[in-house]
Motif scaffolding. Sequence first.
Motif, PDB file in Angstrom:
ATOM      1  N   TYR A 124       3.415 -16.445 -10.615  1.00  0.00           N
ATOM      2  CA  TYR A 124       3.512 -17.798 -11.171  1.00  0.00           C
ATOM      3  C   TYR A 124       2.551 -17.956 -12.338  1.00  0.00           C
ATOM      4  CZ  TYR A 124      -0.573 -18.716  -8.129  1.00  0.00           C
ATOM      5  OH  TYR A 124      -1.791 -18.668  -7.494  1.00  0.00           O
ATOM      6  N   ARG A 144      -0.130 -15.163 -12.984  1.00  0.00           N
ATOM      7  CA  ARG A 144      -0.809 -14.540 -11.852  1.00  0.00           C
ATOM      8  C   ARG A 144       0.188 -13.638 -11.132  1.00  0.00           C
ATOM      9  NH1 ARG A 144      -4.340 -16.410  -7.882  1.00  0.00           N
ATOM     10  NH2 ARG A 144      -4.963 -14.289  -8.415  1.00  0.00           N
ATOM     11  N   HIS A 160       1.499 -12.903  -4.874  1.00  0.00           N
ATOM     12  CA  HIS A 160       0.572 -12.708  -3.750  1.00  0.00           C
ATOM     13  C   HIS A 160       0.814 -13.763  -2.692  1.00  0.00           C
ATOM     14  CE1 HIS A 160      -1.342 -15.535  -6.589  1.00  0.00           C
ATOM     15  NE2 HIS A 160      -1.674 -16.190  -5.483  1.00  0.00           N
ATOM     16  N   HIS A 173      -1.488 -15.920   0.120  1.00  0.00           N
ATOM     17  CA  HIS A 173      -2.870 -16.239   0.503  1.00  0.00           C
ATOM     18  C   HIS A 173      -3.010 -16.179   2.025  1.00  0.00           C
ATOM     19  CE1 HIS A 173      -4.216 -18.005  -3.418  1.00  0.00           C
ATOM     20  NE2 HIS A 173      -2.921 -18.248  -3.544  1.00  0.00           N
ATOM     21  N   TYR A 180       4.105 -23.438  -5.358  1.00  0.00           N
ATOM     22  CA  TYR A 180       3.700 -23.686  -3.974  1.00  0.00           C
ATOM     23  C   TYR A 180       4.347 -24.989  -3.545  1.00  0.00           C
ATOM     24  CZ  TYR A 180       0.287 -19.976  -4.420  1.00  0.00           C
ATOM     25  OH  TYR A 180      -0.312 -18.754  -4.604  1.00  0.00           O
TER      26      TYR A 180
HETATM   27 FE   LIG Z   1      -2.002 -18.275  -5.446  1.00  0.00          FE
END
Ligand SMILES: [Fe+2]
Length: 298
Positions: A199, A220, A223, A225, A165
């Motif tokens: 990630y 994970r 996706h 958010h 991120y």
């Molecule tokens: Fe996330």
Amino acid sequence: MDQCAAIECLDVVEFTVIDIVNQRISAKASERLAEVMTSPACNLLNFAREVKLTKSEVTCGIQSLKQVGWRCDDRCQEFILRSDILGLSTLVTAQNTRKPDGCSESTVLGLFHVESPALYALGDDIANGALAEPCHISGAVRRLDGEPISGARIDVWPADEEGLYDVPHDSKSDALARATFIAGPNEDYCFRSIVASPYSIPHQGPGDRLLGAFGRHSWRPAHIHFLIEAVGYEPLITHVFRDDDSYLPSDAASVVCRPLIANWVRYPAGPTPDGSVSATSFCTLNFDFVLAPAAAQV
Ligand SMILES: [Fe+2]
């Protein structure tokens, strides 16, 4: 405490310790604090009894929590990660966001939300140099009866192709692929961003080591958010996952639920949905959200 009770409390042994600890918690705590704390204390002690916890195992657990604490700062919240790994985050989210059938599912907020990201106009490109294939994202925000909710505030944030991120990027001050939009009068939203990537939770951390001890990986699934707020409706915090991600069945944070898995459609270089021409391949994602009316939790 009367004299008898005080004397009883001097007999803290294996089979009295649970009752005595509960009494001590409840004695002067508020009713809710007593309820919230006696249950985990009781369960913890019963758990220790059931598995015949050894001293070395207690020491190991304390050491692990100590490492979790060491890893927490303004940029890393390892306790949230531990809650995610053990499913606590998903359980607490679910039982506090019950809503009528047909409403979009809620998920955890995650570690990388930023308050009040920059406001963009619908249709804008928010990638701002984020590394990943372009993605044209669109959809609608509606009521349960299908009627539009205009003016909904929509925050979005995906991870880039390096699994990062924009928050952990030290070298860039501007937000990457992170923005706020206001849905249009016909409930629609659209913007250009990046294809979300999978990630890993931080390597060599206590969460990573715990997952390793379980024989699990630390990834994970990809996706993006969404956080959606509109006057008169419950806020919706959720993910939209990529249906082509092999990590979907084994999410390290145990968040995935089927209605949030979407088809991100890949196209070769050429015309895009916003009328531009892409020199590279790109994706599209179309996903509609249904908000629950305020105080509709069931
Ligand atoms: Fe996330």
